[in-house]
Design a protein around this motif. Structure first.
Motif, PDB file in Angstrom:
ATOM      1  N   GLY A 148      70.622  39.372  49.934  1.00 52.17           N
ATOM      2  CA  GLY A 148      69.649  38.742  49.049  1.00 52.17           C
ATOM      3  C   GLY A 148      68.292  39.401  49.124  1.00 52.17           C
ATOM      4  N   VAL A 149      67.859  39.769  50.322  1.00 50.99           N
ATOM      5  CA  VAL A 149      66.559  40.426  50.494  1.00 50.99           C
ATOM      6  C   VAL A 149      66.551  41.781  49.800  1.00 50.99           C
ATOM      7  N   LEU A 150      67.619  42.549  49.952  1.00 47.96           N
ATOM      8  CA  LEU A 150      67.677  43.859  49.328  1.00 47.96           C
ATOM      9  C   LEU A 150      67.714  43.754  47.807  1.00 47.96           C
ATOM     10  N   TRP A 151      68.398  42.758  47.292  1.00 57.10           N
ATOM     11  CA  TRP A 151      68.421  42.564  45.848  1.00 57.10           C
ATOM     12  C   TRP A 151      67.033  42.170  45.336  1.00 57.10           C
ATOM     13  N   LEU A 152      66.378  41.272  46.047  1.00 50.54           N
ATOM     14  CA  LEU A 152      65.038  40.862  45.644  1.00 50.54           C
ATOM     15  C   LEU A 152      64.066  42.032  45.740  1.00 50.54           C
ATOM     16  N   GLY A 153      64.183  42.831  46.786  1.00 46.66           N
ATOM     17  CA  GLY A 153      63.326  43.991  46.925  1.00 46.66           C
ATOM     18  C   GLY A 153      63.528  44.994  45.797  1.00 46.66           C
ATOM     19  N   ALA A 154      64.791  45.210  45.413  1.00 45.15           N
ATOM     20  CA  ALA A 154      65.082  46.132  44.310  1.00 45.15           C
ATOM     21  C   ALA A 154      64.500  45.606  42.999  1.00 45.15           C
ATOM     22  N   LEU A 155      64.620  44.306  42.780  1.00 47.38           N
ATOM     23  CA  LEU A 155      64.086  43.714  41.552  1.00 47.38           C
ATOM     24  C   LEU A 155      62.568  43.889  41.475  1.00 47.38           C
ATOM     25  N   ALA A 194      60.754  46.062  43.054  1.00 52.29           N
ATOM     26  CA  ALA A 194      60.439  47.487  42.948  1.00 52.29           C
ATOM     27  C   ALA A 194      60.554  47.967  41.505  1.00 52.29           C
ATOM     28  N   CYS A 195      61.505  47.406  40.775  1.00 58.10           N
ATOM     29  CA  CYS A 195      61.659  47.779  39.362  1.00 58.10           C
ATOM     30  C   CYS A 195      60.441  47.362  38.537  1.00 58.10           C
ATOM     31  N   LEU A 196      59.779  46.293  38.949  1.00 58.80           N
ATOM     32  CA  LEU A 196      58.616  45.814  38.209  1.00 58.80           C
ATOM     33  C   LEU A 196      57.429  46.770  38.263  1.00 58.80           C
ATOM     34  N   LEU A 197      57.352  47.558  39.325  1.00 59.90           N
ATOM     35  CA  LEU A 197      56.143  48.340  39.587  1.00 59.90           C
ATOM     36  C   LEU A 197      55.825  49.349  38.487  1.00 59.90           C
ATOM     37  N   SER A 198      56.846  49.914  37.872  1.00 58.01           N
ATOM     38  CA  SER A 198      56.602  50.982  36.905  1.00 58.01           C
ATOM     39  C   SER A 198      56.869  50.563  35.459  1.00 58.01           C
ATOM     40  N   PHE A 214      58.091  50.942  48.087  1.00 62.68           N
ATOM     41  CA  PHE A 214      58.019  49.480  48.128  1.00 62.68           C
ATOM     42  C   PHE A 214      59.302  48.894  48.729  1.00 62.68           C
ATOM     43  N   PHE A 215      60.445  49.433  48.324  1.00 57.26           N
ATOM     44  CA  PHE A 215      61.741  48.978  48.828  1.00 57.26           C
ATOM     45  C   PHE A 215      61.805  49.130  50.345  1.00 57.26           C
ATOM     46  N   LEU A 216      61.329  50.252  50.844  1.00 61.64           N
ATOM     47  CA  LEU A 216      61.318  50.507  52.288  1.00 61.64           C
ATOM     48  C   LEU A 216      60.391  49.534  53.005  1.00 61.64           C
TER      49      LEU A 216
END
Length: 218
Positions: free
Chosen positions: A50-57, A59-63, A25-27
């Motif tokens: 900001g985009v990378l931080w939002l993407g990481a956040l 991605a954490c939600l997925l699991s 998802f991050f990629l």
């Protein structure tokens, strides 16, 4: 605790809730953003942190829904609740497992994805630092949300709605650390606030999560 951690790591990887899903998802986020906002390096470099931080956040939600789901389904959560190991420690181990399989891989992958978004050279250190400080809080908050929704069928959407508002301070301070570091500005203020949020979450939420689990297991 060590045995529980190793067991949960194996379960997380086998169930598809490990680092692969979050990294994929991050990629995708890093690849699609330039298509949406344009390929201009100047623009991408401004929004990269900001985009990378939002993407990481995200991605954490997925699991998050898998943190307690497998234990609930096979009845082992009831056994954990009555085992000699305190339920607070169980929640802490669950959060650590989530971080090791999601937060840590995302933190390590962020510099590589920063290349796709033209992240300035002096922003890499602060991006990794902010993610290393902030992602443990995301995992602990997510564990609390998973404890609240354990046993609810298809509770993934409810879990996201409950957790996202709690993620906002970590997102704000983490992205601000990365942004200021990228621009060569002082980062002491937001860095201290980010560390404070993470420490407070890690210190308090295992006890709150354990309390919620005891209520749900009655």
């Amino acid at each position: 605790m060590k045995a529980l951690l190793l067991r949960d790591l194996k379960l997380a990887l086998r169930s598809g809730g490990g680092f692969g899903l979050g990294l994929a998802f991050f990629l995708i986020v890093a690849i699609l953003v330039p298509f949406g906002v344009g390929p201009e390096n100047d623009l991408l470099s401004k929004i990269a942190a900001g985009v990378l931080w939002l993407g990481a956040l995200l991605a954490c939600l997925l699991s998050l829904d898998r943190i307690f789901a497998l234990d609930w389904e096979d009845g082992s959560l009831d056994l954990l609740a009555t085992s000699p190991l305190p339920l607070e420690a169980v929640c802490a181990v669950k959060a650590l497992t989530h971080w090791l399989t999601t937060g840590l891989p995302l933190t390590l992958a962020a510099p590589v994805l920063g290349l796709l978004l033209s992240l300035p050279e002096n922003g890499y250190l602060w991006l990794v630092t902010s993610l290393a400080l902030g992602t443990p809080a995301l995992s602990m908050i997510g564990t609390f949300g998973a404890a609240l929704t354990v046993g609810i069928k298809r509770g993934g959407l409810l879990l996201s709605l409950l957790v996202l508002p709690l993620y906002v301070p970590t997102l704000i301070f983490g992205a601000e650390v990365a942004r200021r570091g990228t621009e060569g500005l002082a980062v002491n203020g937001p860095l201290a606030l980010l560390a404070g949020v993470s420490l407070a979450v890690i210190a308090v939420l295992p006890f709150v999560s354990a309390l919620v689990l005891r209520i749900n297991l009655r």
